[in-house]
Design a protein around this motif. Structure first.
Motif, mmCIF file in Angstrom:
data_model
loop_
_atom_site.group_PDB
_atom_site.id
_atom_site.type_symbol
_atom_site.label_atom_id
_atom_site.label_comp_id
_atom_site.label_asym_id
_atom_site.label_seq_id
_atom_site.Cartn_x
_atom_site.Cartn_y
_atom_site.Cartn_z
ATOM 1 N N PRO A 1 0.837 -1.200 0.000
ATOM 2 C CA PRO A 1 0.000 0.000 0.000
ATOM 3 C C PRO A 1 0.874 1.253 0.000
ATOM 4 O O PRO A 1 1.877 1.308 0.711
ATOM 5 C CB PRO A 1 -0.796 -0.121 1.293
ATOM 6 N N GLN A 2 0.499 2.224 -0.824
ATOM 7 C CA GLN A 2 1.337 3.413 -0.969
ATOM 8 C C GLN A 2 0.780 4.549 -0.150
ATOM 9 O O GLN A 2 -0.417 4.754 -0.108
ATOM 10 C CB GLN A 2 1.371 3.847 -2.432
ATOM 11 N N GLU A 3 1.680 5.263 0.478
ATOM 12 C CA GLU A 3 1.243 6.437 1.211
ATOM 13 C C GLU A 3 1.437 7.661 0.340
ATOM 14 O O GLU A 3 2.379 7.742 -0.429
ATOM 15 C CB GLU A 3 2.026 6.559 2.510
ATOM 16 N N ASN A 4 0.520 8.596 0.509
ATOM 17 C CA ASN A 4 0.540 9.757 -0.386
ATOM 18 C C ASN A 4 1.610 10.775 -0.030
ATOM 19 O O ASN A 4 1.975 11.585 -0.850
ATOM 20 C CB ASN A 4 -0.821 10.447 -0.361
#
Lengths: 313, 174
Positions: free
Chosen positions: B26-29
């Motif tokens: 999951p990518q964090e903004n």
């Protein structure tokens, strides 16, 4: 690319560019319903996605479990501190709930703006190019999901159902930059409620923009923003986030606020879709829907300071 | 069997892109870097190198179609770009077929053209609001890093698949 500027190939290229423009034009407008081929493809791909996403979620949860274990001590400390507060709050909540129920009975209203049914769904995919922020869930119209319903996690609002097919649906997240992603929200400032609109996402500062706040409202940092329930399919009282900063807008008539969202958009497993049963509401309060329509029409031209009478309570 | 092997493996890459990759990483903004997996595109490019432009373009249109229908709500953008890239990268010379280096270089260039095309189309449509400089740093370099690494992993198995298919075809012709 051998013989690229050969006549026949050039014609094929031109035709496909024209097709591209036509298709883009067709799909850019606000679509009421999804054409069946699109729905069919999405559903059949959704079956595969939903099967392979389960082991992935399982593995991801295992990683997280190990990480959580390492933070347990710190977490435990803070939780113990909060526990004392919790007892007091829950007693107060129970009190308020009972009071609310008796008041509602005496006022003879069954339907409230905050009423909804909730359906759990599993996140099966996310758009890998992050130009548009959408996720897919494994519930569709067969499970009672419809377009424009609110989608939440335990922490707060994350988006709305953009397109619903038979067995899967696409959810547009709040972090999607689109301006049409408009939600009517309210902030409790002191003892009054201030209504405004969540419009768009600020890319540079990573937050939601709350626009058209009355200039005499006392909005401060740290105040909670919730949905107001005035905007169609969203029930009221769903937490959206916290006010981070306030500034006057470009015309100086209203204020804009930057909202830090309550929910974490990056790591989603299960989400809840809220069904508000809007048909019943329309019958109960026919004026509500009319108001909404008028509001939509006037929105761009209306002087927002005068809006509290029309759009508010 | 041989006929379905390429579409099935590209379809698997397509599923991994949207589901496994996004769930496991999951990518964090906050950092602003956007890691876009383009594994299916690598499959399409290799198809058009080994099987010629026609097969490549069909594979590209197939994946682009799925992409448009499931992930984006705007039809046509990915179908066009995948097809276009498949055609542009159909260098089916023996030199290219026999060297992983050339294939990797073609994938590298194709990624550049592909991301640029998508960026420009989305910019014209008003969906992408990133400035060009930011796009180059946050998306292009990230895409090169992740997809370049993925290409290194995919080159060998794809070559095996294509060689196996060619063997099968030779056996059938006899």
């Amino acid at each position: 690319m051998p013989h690229f500027f050969n006549n026949k190939r050039l014609i094929i290229l031109m035709v496909s560019i024209i097709l591209l423009v036509i298709l883009v034009g067709f799909s850019m407008r606000e679509r009421e319903s999804v054409p069946w081929p699109e729905e069919f493809v999405r559903d059949s791909v959704g079956v595969f996605q939903s099967t392979i996403s389960r082991p992935a979620h399982f593995a991801a949860n295992r990683f997280e479990a190990v990480e959580n274990l390492l933070d347990t001590y710190e977490e435990n400390k803070t939780l113990k501190q909060q526990l004392e507060k919790y007892a007091a709050t829950s007693a107060e909540l129970e009190n308020t709930r009972q009071e609310n129920e008796t008041l509602r009975e005496s006022a003879d209203t069954q339907e409230m703006l905050s009423d909804y049914e909730s359906r759990q769904a599993l996140v099966v995919y996310r758009n890998p190019d992050r130009w548009t922020q959408t996720i897919g869930i494994n519930q569709g119209t067969q499970n009672g999901i419809e377009q424009d319903m609110a989608v939440v996690t335990n922490e707060g609002l994350i988006g709305r159902v953009a397109e619903a097919s038979e067995f899967s649906s696409t959810v547009q997240l709040l972090s999607d930059g689109e301006r049409t992603n408009r939600i009517s929200a309210s902030v409790t400032a002191g003892d009054e409620t201030v209504n405004a609109f969540i419009e768009g996402w600020d890319e540079d500062r990573d937050g939601l923009m709350l626009r058209k706040i009355r200039s005499d409202a006392e909005i401060e940092e740290g105040q909670q923003v919730v949905t107001s329930g005035m905007g169609g399919a969203f029930p009221s009282g769903i937490p959206i986030g916290e006010v981070e900063s306030v500034e006057p807008d470009e015309y100086g008539l209203t204020y804009n606020a930057l909202i830090e969202p309550a929910a974490d958009f990056s790591d989603l497993t299960y989400v809840n879709v809220l069904d508000r049963n809007i048909e019943d509401l329309g019958e109960e309060f026919p004026s509500l829907e009319e108001d909404q329509e008028q509001e939509d029409e006037e929105e761009d031209t209306v002087d927002p300071v005068g809006e509290e009478g029309g759009g508010g309570s | 069997m041989t006929r379905f092997l390429i579409p099935v493996s590209i379809f698997c890459l397509f599923l991994i892109e949207g589901t496994w990759f996004e769930i496991l990483f999951p990518q964090e903004n906050e950092s602003g870097w956007v890691w876009m997996p383009r594994f299916a595109l690598i499959g399409v490019i290799l198809t058009s190198i080994y099987r010629g432009p026609v097969a490549g373009v069909w594979a590209g249109i197939f994946v682009g179609f799925l992409y448009d229908f499931t992930y984006t709500q705007i039809l046509g953008v990915y179908t066009f770009c995948f097809g276009f890239i498949a055609y542009m990268s159909s260098y089916s010379l023996p030199v290219v077929r026999n060297s992983y280096g050339w294939q990797w270089l073609i994938i590298f260039c194709a990624l550049f053209v592909f991301e640029l095309l998508i960026y420009f189309i989305y910019f014209l449509l008003g969906i992408a609001e990133l400035s060009f400089g930011e796009f180059l740093v946050k998306r292009m370099i990230a895409s090169w890093l992740i997809n370049g690494a993925a290409a290194l992993l995919l080159l060998v198995p794809f070559r095996r698949i294509f060689e196996w298919i060619e063997d099968q075809e030779k056996i059938r012709q006899r």
